[in-house]
Design a protein around this motif. Structure first.
Motif, mmCIF file in Angstrom:
data_model
loop_
_atom_site.group_PDB
_atom_site.id
_atom_site.type_symbol
_atom_site.label_atom_id
_atom_site.label_comp_id
_atom_site.label_asym_id
_atom_site.label_seq_id
_atom_site.Cartn_x
_atom_site.Cartn_y
_atom_site.Cartn_z
ATOM 1 N N MET A 1 -10.579 25.403 15.820
ATOM 2 C CA MET A 1 -9.306 25.730 15.425
ATOM 3 C C MET A 1 -8.366 24.883 15.592
ATOM 4 O O MET A 1 -7.207 24.438 14.772
ATOM 5 N N LEU A 2 -8.366 24.449 16.925
ATOM 6 C CA LEU A 2 -7.467 23.323 17.277
ATOM 7 C C LEU A 2 -7.421 22.217 16.373
ATOM 8 O O LEU A 2 -6.397 21.375 16.017
ATOM 9 N N GLY A 3 -8.661 21.827 16.073
ATOM 10 C CA GLY A 3 -8.859 20.709 14.929
ATOM 11 C C GLY A 3 -8.112 20.980 13.893
ATOM 12 O O GLY A 3 -7.474 19.900 13.114
ATOM 13 N N ALA A 4 -8.174 22.123 13.193
ATOM 14 C CA ALA A 4 -7.364 22.604 12.150
ATOM 15 C C ALA A 4 -6.007 22.565 12.198
ATOM 16 O O ALA A 4 -5.231 22.015 11.328
ATOM 17 N N VAL A 5 -5.229 23.153 13.457
ATOM 18 C CA VAL A 5 -3.930 22.943 13.754
ATOM 19 C C VAL A 5 -3.363 21.496 13.578
ATOM 20 O O VAL A 5 -2.413 21.536 12.887
ATOM 21 N N PHE A 6 -3.980 20.572 14.266
ATOM 22 C CA PHE A 6 -3.583 19.320 14.193
ATOM 23 C C PHE A 6 -3.651 18.588 12.996
ATOM 24 O O PHE A 6 -2.734 17.918 12.701
ATOM 25 N N SER A 7 -4.785 18.930 12.038
ATOM 26 C CA SER A 7 -4.824 18.525 10.876
ATOM 27 C C SER A 7 -3.947 18.956 9.903
ATOM 28 O O SER A 7 -3.089 18.264 8.992
ATOM 29 N N PHE A 8 -3.319 20.336 9.837
ATOM 30 C CA PHE A 8 -2.315 20.724 8.944
ATOM 31 C C PHE A 8 -1.216 20.138 9.315
ATOM 32 O O PHE A 8 -0.144 19.744 8.655
ATOM 33 N N ALA A 9 -0.698 19.958 10.675
ATOM 34 C CA ALA A 9 0.431 19.411 11.129
ATOM 35 C C ALA A 9 0.627 17.897 10.451
ATOM 36 O O ALA A 9 1.635 17.735 10.042
ATOM 37 N N LEU A 10 -0.427 17.045 10.725
ATOM 38 C CA LEU A 10 -0.148 15.711 10.207
ATOM 39 C C LEU A 10 -0.189 15.870 8.719
ATOM 40 O O LEU A 10 0.261 14.889 8.213
ATOM 41 N N MET A 11 -1.108 16.537 8.116
ATOM 42 C CA MET A 11 -0.704 16.539 6.534
ATOM 43 C C MET A 11 0.597 16.931 6.012
ATOM 44 O O MET A 11 0.874 16.432 5.101
ATOM 45 N N ALA A 12 1.340 17.912 6.821
ATOM 46 C CA ALA A 12 2.442 18.275 6.391
ATOM 47 C C ALA A 12 3.288 17.176 6.522
ATOM 48 O O ALA A 12 4.480 16.871 5.573
ATOM 49 N N ILE A 13 3.327 16.151 7.614
ATOM 50 C CA ILE A 13 4.049 15.044 7.529
ATOM 51 C C ILE A 13 3.924 14.310 6.223
ATOM 52 O O ILE A 13 4.747 13.350 5.686
ATOM 53 N N ALA A 14 2.320 13.934 5.992
ATOM 54 C CA ALA A 14 2.074 12.975 4.904
ATOM 55 C C ALA A 14 2.919 13.618 3.553
ATOM 56 O O ALA A 14 3.200 12.707 2.684
ATOM 57 N N VAL A 15 2.645 15.144 3.540
ATOM 58 C CA VAL A 15 3.278 15.658 2.274
ATOM 59 C C VAL A 15 4.879 15.215 2.054
ATOM 60 O O VAL A 15 5.443 14.998 1.105
#
Length: 272
Positions: A1-15
């Motif tokens: 779940m921590l992997g998902a947390v970091f991935s969502f955060a980085l994806m938001a920056i790219a968006v």
């Protein structure tokens, strides 16, 4: 779940970077296309049998609801500050807990209620109701949070029969053509400088949903989803590191401590 947390955060920056000149539907299309490409690249090793399903109708409903939530999320990121978007989005664990109790038969135990309560306190520290004007995009994000919570309930049901790669494959297959049709009227041709951000949203979406689905297979949805509260102080730290290096407010530390305390308490009780 921590992997998902970091991935969502980085994806938001790219968006946020792509939204400088792209529309929401096009970004969602590029995200779905990237996920599909990664999933297809994994098939020769995993085998075609891993994506077979007898529950296509459930996949379809999950992805239509998730697609709506994704569009509302992308729109909100363009209209509101990242920390504000995530603060509103983090009403999602509450929606998930209610839906999981109603449709999955999961129990609202004391540790889970404490975690949800402390997480919402951290959210309110950011939102500060009544402190300023209420942006219409906030309503869109509230609806988006409800869509995400609903999609998590579908995901939990699917994990009883389908593996994570199948969930991601059908997610990409359903959402790619829908988002393409919606994106065509306002299509903006990507330039070379967009390539890292496009790769980021594709890879981030894949790892985020893969990790989330795997977590759902292991424990109740009420345990998994509130861990996402950690993304709130995380994105605030990332934002400050990029814009005002070294600057941290007492509010950042306070909400991070409250959210972490609730998550740690709940997970330690779940282990017992």
């Amino acid at each position: 779940m921590l992997g998902a947390v970091f991935s969502f955060a980085l994806m938001a920056i790219a968006v946020r970077e792509l939204q400088r000149h792209m529309g929401s539907f096009e970004i969602v299309f590029l995200r779905s296309l990237g996920m599909l490409a990664i999933t297809l690249a994994m098939l020769p090793r995993a085998g075609v049998a891993t994506i077979r399903t007898t529950r296509f109708q459930l996949h379809l409903w999950r992805n239509l609801i998730h697609f709506l939530g994704q569009v509302l999320w992308v729109y909100s990121i363009g209209a509101l500050a990242l920390a504000t978007v995530f603060a509103i989005e983090f009403t999602m664990p509450v929606w998930t807990a209610i839906l999981a109790a109603l449709f999955l038969g999961e129990r609202l135990t004391q540790p889970r209620l404490v975690q949800l309560g402390l997480g919402l306190v951290g959210v309110l520290i950011i939102l500060r109701p009544g402190a300023g004007s209420f942006h219409p995009a906030a309503l869109a994000m509230i609806l988006g949070s409800l869509c995400y919570a609903s999609s998590f309930i579908f995901t939990k049901r699917l994990t009883s029969t389908d593996n994570a790669l199948a969930v991601l494959f059908w997610m990409s297959v359903v959402q790619t053509p829908i988002s393409l049709v919606a994106a065509i009227p306002d299509w903006v041709t990507p330039v070379l400088a967009d390539a890292p951000w496009i790769a980021g949203i594709g890879a981030g979406a894949f790892t985020a949903h893969y990790c989330m689905t795997q977590a759902m297979r292991l424990v109740d949805a009420m345990v998994v989803v509130p861990i996402d509260f950690i993304r709130l102080p995380l994105i605030a730290v990332v934002r400050r590191a990029g814009l005002r290096r070294g600057v941290r407010s007492a509010g950042d530390r306070r909400r991070a401590a409250i959210i972490f305390a609730g998550t740690y308490y709940s997970l330690s009780r779940e282990r017992r």
